[in-house]
Write a protein that holds these residues in place. Structure first.
Motif, PDB file in Angstrom:
ATOM      1  N   THR A 175       0.854  -1.187   0.000  1.00  0.00           N
ATOM      2  CA  THR A 175       0.000   0.000   0.000  1.00  0.00           C
ATOM      3  C   THR A 175       0.886   1.231   0.000  1.00  0.00           C
ATOM      4  O   THR A 175       1.951   1.256   0.601  1.00  0.00           O
ATOM      5  N   GLY A 176       0.437   2.282  -0.655  1.00  0.00           N
ATOM      6  CA  GLY A 176       1.161   3.553  -0.626  1.00  0.00           C
ATOM      7  C   GLY A 176       2.229   3.705  -1.683  1.00  0.00           C
ATOM      8  O   GLY A 176       2.721   4.798  -1.892  1.00  0.00           O
ATOM      9  N   LYS A 177       2.645   2.633  -2.358  1.00  0.00           N
ATOM     10  CA  LYS A 177       3.639   2.738  -3.413  1.00  0.00           C
ATOM     11  C   LYS A 177       2.945   2.602  -4.761  1.00  0.00           C
ATOM     12  O   LYS A 177       2.195   1.657  -4.999  1.00  0.00           O
ATOM     13  N   ARG A 178       3.212   3.554  -5.638  1.00  0.00           N
ATOM     14  CA  ARG A 178       2.477   3.587  -6.907  1.00  0.00           C
ATOM     15  C   ARG A 178       3.154   2.788  -8.009  1.00  0.00           C
ATOM     16  O   ARG A 178       2.534   2.499  -9.015  1.00  0.00           O
ATOM     17  N   GLU A 179       4.432   2.479  -7.852  1.00  0.00           N
ATOM     18  CA  GLU A 179       5.143   1.786  -8.911  1.00  0.00           C
ATOM     19  C   GLU A 179       5.916   0.606  -8.342  1.00  0.00           C
ATOM     20  O   GLU A 179       6.587   0.715  -7.311  1.00  0.00           O
ATOM     21  N   PHE A 308      -2.330  -1.182  16.131  1.00  0.00           N
ATOM     22  CA  PHE A 308      -1.171  -0.685  15.390  1.00  0.00           C
ATOM     23  C   PHE A 308      -1.462  -0.674  13.891  1.00  0.00           C
ATOM     24  O   PHE A 308      -2.270  -1.461  13.407  1.00  0.00           O
ATOM     25  N   THR A 309      -0.765   0.217  13.198  1.00  0.00           N
ATOM     26  CA  THR A 309      -0.736   0.225  11.731  1.00  0.00           C
ATOM     27  C   THR A 309       0.723   0.123  11.290  1.00  0.00           C
ATOM     28  O   THR A 309       1.640   0.554  12.013  1.00  0.00           O
ATOM     29  N   ILE A 310       0.943  -0.459  10.129  1.00  0.00           N
ATOM     30  CA  ILE A 310       2.315  -0.588   9.601  1.00  0.00           C
ATOM     31  C   ILE A 310       2.641   0.650   8.759  1.00  0.00           C
ATOM     32  O   ILE A 310       1.976   0.928   7.759  1.00  0.00           O
ATOM     33  N   LEU A 311       3.665   1.384   9.175  1.00  0.00           N
ATOM     34  CA  LEU A 311       4.126   2.548   8.406  1.00  0.00           C
ATOM     35  C   LEU A 311       5.155   2.154   7.345  1.00  0.00           C
ATOM     36  O   LEU A 311       5.156   2.688   6.239  1.00  0.00           O
ATOM     37  N   HIS A 312       6.032   1.227   7.708  1.00  0.00           N
ATOM     38  CA  HIS A 312       7.088   0.807   6.777  1.00  0.00           C
ATOM     39  C   HIS A 312       7.432  -0.647   7.047  1.00  0.00           C
ATOM     40  O   HIS A 312       7.554  -1.047   8.202  1.00  0.00           O
ATOM     41  N   PRO A 313       7.578  -1.453   6.013  1.00  0.00           N
ATOM     42  CA  PRO A 313       7.232  -1.155   4.613  1.00  0.00           C
ATOM     43  C   PRO A 313       5.719  -1.050   4.454  1.00  0.00           C
ATOM     44  O   PRO A 313       4.981  -1.625   5.247  1.00  0.00           O
ATOM     45  N   ILE A 322       3.839  -9.721   5.654  1.00  0.00           N
ATOM     46  CA  ILE A 322       4.975  -9.494   6.547  1.00  0.00           C
ATOM     47  C   ILE A 322       6.102 -10.474   6.227  1.00  0.00           C
ATOM     48  O   ILE A 322       7.285 -10.097   6.178  1.00  0.00           O
ATOM     49  N   ARG A 323       5.762 -11.768   5.987  1.00  0.00           N
ATOM     50  CA  ARG A 323       6.794 -12.758   5.693  1.00  0.00           C
ATOM     51  C   ARG A 323       7.480 -12.480   4.354  1.00  0.00           C
ATOM     52  O   ARG A 323       8.655 -12.813   4.176  1.00  0.00           O
ATOM     53  N   MET A 324       6.739 -11.850   3.426  1.00  0.00           N
ATOM     54  CA  MET A 324       7.347 -11.533   2.128  1.00  0.00           C
ATOM     55  C   MET A 324       8.431 -10.470   2.274  1.00  0.00           C
ATOM     56  O   MET A 324       9.443 -10.478   1.578  1.00  0.00           O
ATOM     57  N   PHE A 325       8.252  -9.547   3.229  1.00  0.00           N
ATOM     58  CA  PHE A 325       9.215  -8.463   3.445  1.00  0.00           C
ATOM     59  C   PHE A 325       9.907  -8.608   4.796  1.00  0.00           C
ATOM     60  O   PHE A 325      10.249  -7.620   5.439  1.00  0.00           O
ATOM     61  N   ILE A 326      10.128  -9.879   5.214  1.00  0.00           N
ATOM     62  CA  ILE A 326      10.618 -10.115   6.568  1.00  0.00           C
ATOM     63  C   ILE A 326      12.032  -9.590   6.776  1.00  0.00           C
ATOM     64  O   ILE A 326      12.451  -9.354   7.915  1.00  0.00           O
ATOM     65  N   ASN A 327      12.792  -9.388   5.704  1.00  0.00           N
ATOM     66  CA  ASN A 327      14.155  -8.855   5.841  1.00  0.00           C
ATOM     67  C   ASN A 327      14.181  -7.337   5.988  1.00  0.00           C
ATOM     68  O   ASN A 327      15.250  -6.759   6.178  1.00  0.00           O
ATOM     69  N   SER A 328      13.034  -6.711   5.876  1.00  0.00           N
ATOM     70  CA  SER A 328      12.966  -5.257   6.025  1.00  0.00           C
ATOM     71  C   SER A 328      12.753  -4.885   7.486  1.00  0.00           C
ATOM     72  O   SER A 328      12.264  -5.690   8.285  1.00  0.00           O
ATOM     73  N   GLN A 329      13.133  -3.670   7.826  1.00  0.00           N
ATOM     74  CA  GLN A 329      12.797  -3.152   9.141  1.00  0.00           C
ATOM     75  C   GLN A 329      11.336  -2.708   9.137  1.00  0.00           C
ATOM     76  O   GLN A 329      10.899  -2.018   8.211  1.00  0.00           O
ATOM     77  N   PHE A 330      10.606  -3.086  10.162  1.00  0.00           N
ATOM     78  CA  PHE A 330       9.195  -2.746  10.253  1.00  0.00           C
ATOM     79  C   PHE A 330       8.994  -1.620  11.254  1.00  0.00           C
ATOM     80  O   PHE A 330       9.550  -1.649  12.359  1.00  0.00           O
ATOM     81  N   VAL A 331       8.201  -0.640  10.832  1.00  0.00           N
ATOM     82  CA  VAL A 331       7.847   0.477  11.700  1.00  0.00           C
ATOM     83  C   VAL A 331       6.347   0.426  11.926  1.00  0.00           C
ATOM     84  O   VAL A 331       5.559   0.500  10.973  1.00  0.00           O
ATOM     85  N   LEU A 351       7.201   2.284  16.744  1.00  0.00           N
ATOM     86  CA  LEU A 351       8.147   1.224  17.060  1.00  0.00           C
ATOM     87  C   LEU A 351       8.875   0.801  15.801  1.00  0.00           C
ATOM     88  O   LEU A 351       8.271   0.695  14.734  1.00  0.00           O
ATOM     89  N   ARG A 352      10.174   0.544  15.946  1.00  0.00           N
ATOM     90  CA  ARG A 352      10.963   0.086  14.807  1.00  0.00           C
ATOM     91  C   ARG A 352      11.727  -1.157  15.224  1.00  0.00           C
ATOM     92  O   ARG A 352      12.387  -1.174  16.272  1.00  0.00           O
TER      93      ARG A 352
END
Length: 777
Positions: A175-179, A308-313, A322-331, A351-352
């Motif tokens: 969500t939030g990314k257009r490309e 909570f809501t996920i800000l990033h990613p 979440i498992r697809m982007f598990i290597n990312s830092q979650f905010v 929270l990060r």
């Protein structure tokens, strides 16, 4: 969306380095953007997009080429800006580097709060290639990625890569990314010396291992590499033994305890901001401090996405995303409607941390810390350093970032001051040019430059020059019957036209006093065509005078012009308001030619006649007349130029309309014309603007000499002005003793020779009078 000035500064640096300052100036003018950008200031995306679009037009290349080159340059620009070590430590290979890019952006967002960075996700394929997923809020910039990643691979990992787009779509999984663009990355390693030595070492290890197991080497290369090792076998083995273990380094395998030696209370206190939730997002466990801030977490089996809501990613709040982007830092950010009343006026807690999937429990562990950028944000949430676990580096990060933010603010202030100084410097340079232009209008350029340098300007003798005087017929009568503003308007209109003619024929305007206008040719820079230049200038004056209206009669004004050639002495007189003065009898004779002339006639002396008689001018003999202070002189009238058109003499292009002449020759009556000569200040300004037509200089056979050249210095004989005799009589008709007080310019059809009343006149009429003449600018 916004960009920090760092991006635009990089783009400016790229254009200047590759194509030069002029290309950048042209590019920014076409894009209508400013010249400089503050590093830590936020600018609209539109500025960058316009610069890229105009660069494509200016360079006539496709956008993907410009963006790729910008990507390559951006990597080098970041290295030069102090991010070199930070980038090098992101990973040991290209896969790890890309995998940690989001973590780098997360760190930078602590300082660059408004940063809206793209996101990256990388997948390994079985054939060694990678799929790089690029997510961005900005469309059309994906071609920057191959430039950046290619430069990183070449510089950090000594390999060449190929990147091609295999999929480009509207974002669906985030969500939030257009490309969302997917690149296929293929690496082609180019081994360096260090890589080769590492390869040899690995082959040596293989040889030792095979020897130990009584196996033969795999190939001849192994045998060659193994020969020196046999001579030092035990030394080599000892160097490869792990100290204290007695085992070769063949890999690392961790050892896990049979049971977890930590109780629940200790764990929840040691990790005060952790959360454990299952596939349905039900909370199973939470740290003590996060429970204190979000009391709802004390109730088990609540839904985590309710609080909570996920800000990033920017992904959907599901286990699969979440498992697809598990290597990312979650905010994660708390929801305001679920927070206690005391938090309604505070910023929400962020929270990060890292998401860890626990396969045996089928649960997700979110190990996090408060995302706080400064002590101010800590105070806003009414939290304390003690709320953060002592082992958590967030404590140090807050304090260090507080210092960094202060340094950034100082750097920003320094950049602003630097920009202000740049603008002040530009303004000062503009004012300097205006001052110099005014100075050069008052004094010859080389004379003015010598005075600016504090040097003394010596007087110089010019053996040949041509001087012109002119005045307005019946000027005293006009002054007595008109208002002052009408006189100013008339003289301003006339002098603007005359000043323009000085540029056309490259003659020097010496001065104006009242209605008198004085010009010299061949001074201060000697030229052989000085008589021709002044003659053409005089013809232009007669033509221009037809365009200036007499405020009394409503018709064109009438002027008298006198010209004479001969030697003069020129120099600067005075320290306060210095004047470039001309001295000599030539000045007095030229003034006499004007005062004894006729309306709308150019009266010339015999010396001027000799200089012009074979140059294509139409000359009319006037005959012998009595000239005051000179006796009898045989004089002439200059009627025209047979080799030049009126447009050439006036310095006009062939198609330029002569609006002034048309208005002067129109059929308006005298009352209407007189009405025009009661002008406001705006009318004077309008006349000034109308006379600023494009000027076309007239071409002559010679060229100006350099006033500082040795040849010119040899031609001029400098003399000190001290002790030079001065005559009580001033120049020409302005202060003549024999003029009428009512109208010193009144001329009869056949003027009587003036009486010789000057004390310095001799009995012989053909002798010169030693006259000293000072021109006041």
């Amino acid at each position: 969306m916004d960009y920090y000035g760092f991006i635009n500064t990089c783009l400016k640096s790229l254009v200047i380095d590759k194509f030069g300052e002029e290309t950048w100036d042209k590019l920014r003018n076409e894009a209508s953007v400013q010249d400089t950008f503050m590093t830590f200031e936020v600018y609209k995306d539109d500025i960058t997009m316009r610069l890229v679009a105009e660069a494509c037009k200016l360079l006539d290349v496709e956008p993907d080429v410009v963006l790729r080159q910008f990507g390559e340059y951006f990597f080098e620009f970041c290295k030069r800006s102090g991010y070199d070590h930070m980038l090098r430590t992101l990973g040991g290979n290209l896969f790890e580097f890309i995998e940690n890019l989001d973590a780098l952006h997360s760190y930078l967002s602590l300082s660059y709060k408004e940063m809206n960075a793209p996101s990256f996700r990388v997948e390994k394929n079985s054939d060694g290639t990678m799929l790089l997923h690029y997510y961005s809020d900005r469309k059309g910039l994906c071609h920057i990625v191959p430039g950046i990643i290619g430069a990183v691979a070449k510089d950090f990992f000594k390999s060449e890569i190929r990147m091609e787009i295999v999929n480009q779509m509207e974002e669906g999984e985030r969500t939030g990314k257009r490309e969302h663009v997917v690149f296929l990355v293929t690496q082609e390693p180019t081994f360096s010396n260090r890589t080769r030595s590492n390869s040899k070492q690995s082959l040596t290890l293989q040889y030792l291992a095979s020897s130990r197991n009584n196996e033969k080497p795999m190939n001849k290369e192994h045998q060659t590499l193994g020969c020196p090792m046999r001579r030092n076998h035990w030394e080599t083995v000892r160097g490869l033994i792990h100290l204290g273990k007695g085992k070769l380094l063949r890999g690392f395998e961790p050892v896990y305890p049979e049971a977890l030696c930590i109780d629940l209370k200790t764990f929840c206190n040691a990790f005060p901001f952790h959360i454990v939730f299952d596939e349905e997002l039900q909370v199973k466990q939470a740290g003590v401090n996060i429970q204190k801030i979000v009391p709802g977490l004390q109730t088990m089996r609540i839904q985590l996405d309710q609080y909570f809501t996920i800000l990033h990613p920017e992904v959907t709040f599901t286990i699969s995303s979440i498992r697809m982007f598990i290597n990312s830092q979650f905010v994660l950010q708390t929801r305001r409607d679920m927070m206690p009343e005391s938090w309604k006026d505070r910023p929400m807690l962020e929270l990060r941390g890292q998401m860890v999937w626990m396969e045996s429990l089928q649960c997700m562990l979110y190990q996090a810390s408060p995302l706080l950028r400064s002590l101010h944000e800590l105070e806003e949430r009414r939290m304390h350093i003690s709320d953060i676990a002592p082992h958590d580096v967030t404590r140090d990060l807050i304090l260090l970032n507080q210092q960094r933010l202060a340094e950034m603010e100082l750097s920003n202030q320094l950049e602003r001051k630097k920009e202000e100084l740049r603008h002040l410097s530009q303004h000062l340079e503009e004012e300097k040019k205006k001052t110099e232009a005014l100075l050069y209008a008052m004094l010859p350029k080389h004379v003015a430059n010598q005075l600016k340098e504090g040097k003394r300007v010596e007087a110089g003798e010019f053996k040949e020059c041509t001087i012109l005087f002119s005045d307005v017929v019946t000027f005293t009568n006009i002054c007595s019957e008109c208002e002052p503003i009408q006189i100013v308007f008339m003289l301003n209109s006339m002098y603007l036209k005359f000043d323009r003619l000085t540029t056309v024929h490259n003659v020097y305007k010496v001065e104006t006093i009242g209605d008198a206008y004085m010009v010299v040719g061949g001074v201060p820079i000697p030229v052989s065509s000085h008589a021709e230049r002044v003659a053409n200038f005089a013809l232009g004056m007669i033509i221009a005078a037809r365009e200036v209206i007499n405020p009394i009669t409503g018709g064109p004004i009438q002027i008298r012009v006198g010209v004479h050639s001969g030697p003069v002495l020129a120099g600067v007189v005075g320290e306060k308001m210095p004047r470039y003065c001309l001295f000599g009898d030539t000045v007095n004779t030229a003034s006499r030619m004007e005062s004894h002339g006729l309306p709308n006639k150019i009266h010339i002396s015999p010396s001027v006649y000799q200089a012009l008689k074979d140059k294509g001018f139409r000359l009319l003999e006037r005959g012998e007349i009595e000239v005051k202070g000179k006796g009898k002189m045989h004089t002439y009238f200059l009627e025209g130029n047979l080799t030049a058109t009126e447009d050439q003499i006036m310095g006009r292009s062939a198609r330029e309309p002569d609006s002034g002449r048309e208005s002067a020759q129109s059929g308006r009556d005298c009352n209407t014309r007189k009405a025009l000569y009661k002008p406001p200040i705006q009318a004077i300004q309008r006349v000034q603007s109308e006379d600023r037509h494009p000027t076309v200089p007239m071409k002559y056979g010679d060229s100006f000499s350099d006033p500082h050249s040795p040849s010119l210095a040899s031609e001029r004989h400098t003399k000190n002005l001290t002790g030079k005799p001065r005559d009580s009589e001033s120049y020409g008709s302005l202060h003549s003793e024999n003029q009428s007080e009512d109208d010193p310019y009144q001329v009869k059809e056949e003027p009587a020779p003036p009486k010789a009343t000057e004390q310095t006149a001799t009995a012989s009429g053909n002798k010169r009078i030693r006259t000293s003449f000072c021109v006041v600018l």
